[in-house]
Design a protein around this motif. Structure first.
Motif, PDB file in Angstrom:
ATOM      1  N   MET A   1       0.821  -1.180   0.000  1.00 42.43           N
ATOM      2  CA  MET A   1       0.000   0.000   0.000  1.00 42.43           C
ATOM      3  C   MET A   1       0.870   1.251   0.000  1.00 42.43           C
ATOM      4  SD  MET A   1      -2.885   1.105   2.696  1.00 42.43           S
ATOM      5  CE  MET A   1      -4.275   1.631   1.763  1.00 42.43           C
ATOM      6  N   PHE A   2       0.580   2.189  -0.872  1.00 43.91           N
ATOM      7  CA  PHE A   2       1.349   3.420  -1.052  1.00 43.91           C
ATOM      8  C   PHE A   2       0.988   4.431   0.031  1.00 43.91           C
ATOM      9  CE2 PHE A   2       2.126   7.614  -2.844  1.00 43.91           C
ATOM     10  CZ  PHE A   2       3.384   7.450  -3.395  1.00 43.91           C
ATOM     11  N   THR A   3       2.007   4.960   0.710  1.00 45.33           N
ATOM     12  CA  THR A   3       1.808   5.968   1.748  1.00 45.33           C
ATOM     13  C   THR A   3       2.872   7.045   1.620  1.00 45.33           C
ATOM     14  OG1 THR A   3       1.061   4.242   3.263  1.00 45.33           O
ATOM     15  CG2 THR A   3       1.629   6.363   4.241  1.00 45.33           C
TER      16      THR A   3
ATOM     17  N   VAL B   1       8.539  11.369   3.382  1.00 45.28           N
ATOM     18  CA  VAL B   1       8.991  10.023   3.032  1.00 45.28           C
ATOM     19  C   VAL B   1       7.846   9.294   2.352  1.00 45.28           C
ATOM     20  CG1 VAL B   1      10.734   9.830   4.846  1.00 45.28           C
ATOM     21  CG2 VAL B   1       8.385   9.044   5.293  1.00 45.28           C
ATOM     22  N   VAL B   2       8.211   8.268   1.587  1.00 44.09           N
ATOM     23  CA  VAL B   2       7.209   7.453   0.907  1.00 44.09           C
ATOM     24  C   VAL B   2       7.463   5.988   1.234  1.00 44.09           C
ATOM     25  CG1 VAL B   2       8.546   7.298  -1.246  1.00 44.09           C
ATOM     26  CG2 VAL B   2       6.076   7.035  -1.326  1.00 44.09           C
ATOM     27  N   GLU B   3       6.369   5.278   1.406  1.00 39.18           N
ATOM     28  CA  GLU B   3       6.414   3.835   1.653  1.00 39.18           C
ATOM     29  C   GLU B   3       5.436   3.168   0.698  1.00 39.18           C
ATOM     30  OE1 GLU B   3       7.153   3.507   6.392  1.00 39.18           O
ATOM     31  OE2 GLU B   3       5.210   4.298   5.771  1.00 39.18           O
ATOM     32  N   ASP B   4       5.760   1.964   0.292  1.00 36.36           N
ATOM     33  CA  ASP B   4       4.839   1.168  -0.515  1.00 36.36           C
ATOM     34  C   ASP B   4       5.135  -0.295  -0.229  1.00 36.36           C
ATOM     35  OD1 ASP B   4       3.312  -0.198  -2.407  1.00 36.36           O
ATOM     36  OD2 ASP B   4       3.626   1.324  -3.949  1.00 36.36           O
ATOM     37  N   SER B   5       4.297  -0.909   0.595  1.00 35.40           N
ATOM     38  CA  SER B   5       4.528  -2.291   1.019  1.00 35.40           C
ATOM     39  C   SER B   5       4.410  -3.283  -0.135  1.00 35.40           C
ATOM     40  CB  SER B   5       3.551  -2.665   2.146  1.00 35.40           C
ATOM     41  OG  SER B   5       2.216  -2.488   1.713  1.00 35.40           O
ATOM     42  N   ASP B   6       3.806  -2.852  -1.267  1.00 35.45           N
ATOM     43  CA  ASP B   6       3.737  -3.737  -2.430  1.00 35.45           C
ATOM     44  C   ASP B   6       5.099  -3.881  -3.110  1.00 35.45           C
ATOM     45  OD1 ASP B   6       1.026  -4.130  -2.013  1.00 35.45           O
ATOM     46  OD2 ASP B   6       0.434  -2.521  -3.392  1.00 35.45           O
ATOM     47  N   ILE B   7       5.993  -2.913  -2.862  1.00 38.47           N
ATOM     48  CA  ILE B   7       7.330  -2.958  -3.464  1.00 38.47           C
ATOM     49  C   ILE B   7       8.340  -3.531  -2.476  1.00 38.47           C
ATOM     50  CG2 ILE B   7       9.212  -1.561  -4.417  1.00 38.47           C
ATOM     51  CD1 ILE B   7       7.035   0.379  -5.428  1.00 38.47           C
ATOM     52  N   ALA B   8       8.358  -2.959  -1.281  1.00 38.99           N
ATOM     53  CA  ALA B   8       9.291  -3.403  -0.236  1.00 38.99           C
ATOM     54  C   ALA B   8       8.865  -2.779   1.081  1.00 38.99           C
ATOM     55  CB  ALA B   8      10.721  -2.984  -0.582  1.00 38.99           C
ATOM     56  N   PRO B   9       9.223  -3.417   2.194  1.00 42.22           N
ATOM     57  CA  PRO B   9       8.879  -2.822   3.487  1.00 42.22           C
ATOM     58  C   PRO B   9       9.744  -1.596   3.781  1.00 42.22           C
ATOM     59  CG  PRO B   9      10.164  -4.818   3.786  1.00 42.22           C
ATOM     60  CD  PRO B   9       9.889  -4.701   2.320  1.00 42.22           C
ATOM     61  N   GLY B  10       9.201  -0.662   4.555  1.00 42.93           N
ATOM     62  CA  GLY B  10       9.969   0.493   5.013  1.00 42.93           C
ATOM     63  C   GLY B  10       9.954   1.657   4.045  1.00 42.93           C
ATOM     64  N   VAL B  11      10.759   2.633   4.361  1.00 39.64           N
ATOM     65  CA  VAL B  11      10.850   3.869   3.584  1.00 39.64           C
ATOM     66  C   VAL B  11      11.532   3.580   2.244  1.00 39.64           C
ATOM     67  CG1 VAL B  11      11.859   6.182   3.515  1.00 39.64           C
ATOM     68  CG2 VAL B  11      10.858   5.326   5.629  1.00 39.64           C
TER      69      VAL B  11
END
Length: 173
Positions: free
Chosen positions: A1-3, A56-66
């Motif tokens: 999920m993109f954050t 900062v941006v996070e996207d758990s669909d790509i990788a965990p963390g920032v």
């Protein structure tokens, strides 16, 4: 999920790791030594005290963390340029080419208080065409080039100066 969100002190270790990659492997940064986590915490605090964005941006669909960060800092440190900021944006390599940088840069621009900042400058290595294109797509225009001004990895590298005009702050109209 993109954050996408404001950076916190807890993000600074990830930010330092992301930036270290570019210091050690490219001319995207002209630092020869990567700043420590404490330096990133100081930069975050400076952004907060000046009302400048540090995201900062996070996207758990790509990788965990920032996955990346973007921030504004003072431009050249002189009071005459107090309405001008310099932007920095860096992504983990696995986040590149997915549109994340464009969204992060747009969010950074949108977070600018127009009463504080009128211009944003980007100083980009001539060897970073992706960054030049990213900034151009966000509305930055090339303002000049300086050949062979930075030295890294035993060679001279030029920079491209790009500029985004946000307009006149309301209290100066």
């Amino acid at each position: 999920m993109f954050t996408m969100r404001d950076a916190t002190a807890d993000d600074c270790a990830a930010v330092a790791d992301i930036y270290r990659h570019y210091v050690e492997t490219s001319t995207a940064s002209f630092d020869h030594d990567a700043p420590e986590v404490a330096t990133w915490r100081e930069r975050l605090s400076s952004c907060r005290s000046r009302g400048l964005p540090f995201l900062v941006v996070e996207d758990s669909d790509i990788a965990p963390g920032v996955l990346g960060f973007s921030r504004l800092g003072p431009y050249r440190g002189k009071s005459g340029w107090s309405f001008t900021a310099e932007n920095s944006i860096y992504l983990r390599p696995e986040a590149a080419g997915r549109g994340i940088g464009a969204r992060l840069l747009r969010a950074t621009i949108d977070a600018i208080d127009p009463a504080r900042i009128r211009h944003v400058m980007a100083v980009i290595s001539e060897e970073a065409p992706g960054s030049i294109a990213l900034h151009a797509k966000a509305g930055f225009v090339e303002a000049g080039r300086t050949p062979s001004v930075g030295y890294k990895f035993g060679r001279w590298v030029g920079v491209v100066y790009m500029h985004l005009d946000l307009g006149v702050p309301p209290h100066h109209r």
